[in-house]
Design an enzyme around this catalytic site. Structure first.
Site: not given
Ligand SMILES: [Zn+2]
Length: 400
Positions: A103, A164
């Site tokens: 992401d 993340e």
């Molecule tokens: Zn990163």
């Protein structure tokens, strides 16, 4: 390179020669903002295609359910993308963990969507440094190690999560599980433009505190009301006083309230803590609970505390220091000077360290201006960092 043996020299050369740049250009052109589930699915397919060329078993793991507290104070499910997990030779005696994230921080409607060659050595684009470049470095290093005779000696998991950038809420359990039993972990966040790695990291904790009072007419019967805004304001002030040498506090937002003639019955307070030591987490958590209970009683309101210290601080302990030394010495043998310094930023490296596994978490490309529309990657860092990772892995698996 005379300090490398033949196996090392061949593997480093083969990693450096891997065509990484076209992969980064292709991957960064796919929007994979954490909330863009369709884009993440496309990105996951692309990664599965490439990482699937490594041996082992590749699975797409469903995200853990996650709830977000809305402006009305109620929890609602928050959807996430799937996480890629590749498990290679799981029965090998020495196993490593490699992690990255697919992401980015750029939502699907963000203006920064295209990949541009800024000059001879700089590629601009969303996620080129953080961390699609890093994923290409990881792929080339593992491909090179697999082609070497040393590969049979070790096993590993590759975990590429999809959340993340928003704190890994739907992958935290998977990270902890994947870290278990590993001798070391490498994570592919970008290094600074000059190649400096992140050393010790502070931690972070995000909390949402829902205060429910009772509404009443501000003129006719205010004494029957229980003002949630006033209670939330007191909580805010008391929480801000928990700041200490080893933790900072940032009350970030209060939602709630309504018309001037109504005693407000709802306030939702969002607060971020940045602990620098594990002791600060326990102390602050307990103090927050005590404040919530006391203000609830004093104001006759209900107070719910949601959230967690989702990323504990990552100190450099003995194991981490030894791993940094392995990376530094591999770098020196490749003619690279590798330094590191502490940062207030957080990443999955915090979670891996909390699982007791030594980790160096900035093994990705050199780049800068991440999380902004000026994000760039230094192109010559692709072969350089691929070689560094390859040699580091070979040294770790070769160690007795
Ligand atoms: Zn990163």
């Amino acid at each position: 390179m005379e300090r490398l043996n033949t196996i090392e020299r061949d593997a480093v050369a083969s990693a450096a020669a891997y065509p990484m740049l076209p992969l980064v250009e292709d991957w960064a052109a796919i929007n994979s903002g954490t909330r863009n589930l369709a884009g993440l699915a496309t990105m996951a397919d692309r990664l599965a295609e490439h990482f699937g060329s490594l041996p082992g078993k590749l699975t797409m793991v469903e995200p853990e359910p996650v709830e977000r507290i809305g402006r009305d104070g109620s929890p609602a499910p928050l959807a996430h993308g799937r996480h890629l997990l590749l498990s290679v030779r799981p029965n090998a005696p020495r196993r490593m963990l490699f992690t990255g994230h697919m992401d980015t921080v750029y939502p699907v409607d963000h203006p920064f969507q295209t990949v541009t060659r800024l000059d001879d050595n700089r590629l601009g684009g969303p996620g080129v440094a953080d961390m699609k470049g890093g994923l290409a470095v990881l792929l080339s290093a593992l491909t090179a190690v697999e082609a070497s005779p040393a590969a049979e000696r070790f096993g590993y998991d590759v975990l590429i999560n999809s959340d993340e950038e928003t704190g890994s809420a739907s992958s935290a359990a998977l990270i902890a599980k994947s870290a278990s039993g590993k001798v070391a972990a490498l994570t592919y966040e970008p290094a600074l433009p000059d190649g400096t790695l992140a050393g010790a990291r502070g931690g972070t904790g995000n909390f949402t505190i829902v205060v429910r009072g009772r509404s009443a007419h501000a003129g006719r019967n205010p004494e029957e009301g229980r003002n949630a805004i006033v209670a939330a304001a007191r909580i805010t002030l008391e929480l801000s006083q928990l700041a200490a040498d080893d933790i900072t506090v940032n009350p970030a937002r209060i939602d709630g309230g309504g018309p001037n003639n109504v005693v407000p019955d709802l306030a939702v307070l969002h607060v971020n803590f940045r602990p620098r030591a594990l002791a600060a987490i326990e102390r602050t958590g307990a103090a927050m609970k005590a404040i919530a209970e006391r203000i609830a009683a004093e104001h006759d309101v209900s107070v719910e505390v949601h959230g967690s210290f989702n990323r504990p601080p990552k100190p450099i302990d003995t194991g981490a220091a030894a791993l940094f030394e392995t990376v530094r010495s591999a770098g020196a043998d490749l003619g690279l000077s590798i330094g590191w310094r502490a940062t207030g930023g957080v990443c999955d490296g915090n979670n891996i360290a909390a699982a007791g596994v030594p980790v160096v978490d900035t093994m990705g490309v050199r780049g800068g201006a991440i999380h902004s529309a000026d994000e760039y990657m230094l192109i010559d860092s692709l072969p350089e960092r691929a070689g560094l990772s390859t040699l580091t892995i070979l040294r770790i698996i070769g160690a007795a």
